[in-house]
Design a protein around this motif. Sequence first.
Motif, PDB file in Angstrom:
ATOM      1  N   SER A 190      -1.046   8.466  10.183  1.00  0.00           N
ATOM      2  CA  SER A 190       0.200   9.215  10.378  1.00  0.00           C
ATOM      3  C   SER A 190       1.419   8.299  10.324  1.00  0.00           C
ATOM      4  O   SER A 190       1.329   7.106  10.642  1.00  0.00           O
ATOM      5  N   PRO A 191       2.559   8.861   9.952  1.00  0.00           N
ATOM      6  CA  PRO A 191       3.794   8.073   9.950  1.00  0.00           C
ATOM      7  C   PRO A 191       4.148   7.534  11.344  1.00  0.00           C
ATOM      8  O   PRO A 191       4.670   6.431  11.460  1.00  0.00           O
ATOM      9  N   LEU A 192       3.840   8.302  12.389  1.00  0.00           N
ATOM     10  CA  LEU A 192       4.125   7.857  13.750  1.00  0.00           C
ATOM     11  C   LEU A 192       3.345   6.595  14.083  1.00  0.00           C
ATOM     12  O   LEU A 192       3.904   5.606  14.560  1.00  0.00           O
ATOM     13  N   GLN A 211      11.050   1.384  22.745  1.00  0.00           N
ATOM     14  CA  GLN A 211      10.904   1.438  21.291  1.00  0.00           C
ATOM     15  C   GLN A 211       9.931   2.534  20.872  1.00  0.00           C
ATOM     16  O   GLN A 211      10.199   3.288  19.938  1.00  0.00           O
ATOM     17  N   ILE A 212       8.805   2.618  21.556  1.00  0.00           N
ATOM     18  CA  ILE A 212       7.825   3.652  21.227  1.00  0.00           C
ATOM     19  C   ILE A 212       8.428   5.037  21.455  1.00  0.00           C
ATOM     20  O   ILE A 212       8.268   5.932  20.621  1.00  0.00           O
ATOM     21  N   SER A 213       9.150   5.201  22.532  1.00  0.00           N
ATOM     22  CA  SER A 213       9.808   6.482  22.820  1.00  0.00           C
ATOM     23  C   SER A 213      10.824   6.829  21.735  1.00  0.00           C
ATOM     24  O   SER A 213      10.875   7.968  21.262  1.00  0.00           O
ATOM     25  N   ARG A 214      11.615   5.864  21.317  1.00  0.00           N
ATOM     26  CA  ARG A 214      12.621   6.105  20.261  1.00  0.00           C
ATOM     27  C   ARG A 214      11.955   6.481  18.941  1.00  0.00           C
ATOM     28  O   ARG A 214      12.413   7.370  18.233  1.00  0.00           O
ATOM     29  N   ILE A 215      10.901   5.760  18.588  1.00  0.00           N
ATOM     30  CA  ILE A 215      10.179   6.056  17.345  1.00  0.00           C
ATOM     31  C   ILE A 215       9.622   7.475  17.395  1.00  0.00           C
ATOM     32  O   ILE A 215       9.767   8.256  16.451  1.00  0.00           O
ATOM     33  N   PHE A 216       9.007   7.820  18.521  1.00  0.00           N
ATOM     34  CA  PHE A 216       8.435   9.156  18.687  1.00  0.00           C
ATOM     35  C   PHE A 216       9.510  10.234  18.558  1.00  0.00           C
ATOM     36  O   PHE A 216       9.344  11.214  17.823  1.00  0.00           O
ATOM     37  N   GLN A 217      10.631  10.050  19.243  1.00  0.00           N
ATOM     38  CA  GLN A 217      11.715  11.037  19.193  1.00  0.00           C
ATOM     39  C   GLN A 217      12.313  11.151  17.792  1.00  0.00           C
ATOM     40  O   GLN A 217      12.589  12.247  17.320  1.00  0.00           O
ATOM     41  N   THR A 218      12.495  10.024  17.115  1.00  0.00           N
ATOM     42  CA  THR A 218      13.054  10.041  15.768  1.00  0.00           C
ATOM     43  C   THR A 218      12.143  10.780  14.795  1.00  0.00           C
ATOM     44  O   THR A 218      12.610  11.631  14.024  1.00  0.00           O
TER      45      THR A 218
END
Length: 108
Positions: free
Chosen positions: A47-49, A97-104
């Motif tokens: 997955s992209p995530l 960072q993980i939270s930001r990536i997930f939200q984006t």
Amino acid sequence: MEMGFDEKEVIDALRVNNNQQNAACEWLLGDRRPSPEELDKGIDPESPLFQAILDNPVVQLGLTNPKTLLAFEDMLENPLNSTQWMNDPETGPVMLQISRIFQTLNRA
């Protein structure tokens, strides 16, 4: 079980909701997302995530710190402790960072 649900359903509800009874009841009465199967499956490595998380240099460096693994384990077992780890100078940047990536990626 007093509400008429069988034992397996109750156990699944508690597992999905980190043993929080109110959340488990809401899950049983709602759409039951995520399902226990989805919880066991985790993130698809294709997955992209998953790729975005692993490609992030802050995350890469943070994963070499044993305290980061401890933070992830503690947050899974005790979600209320997540603020503690987000504010920790060693683990906070990785979690953020993980939270930001997930939200984006969820907004896309």
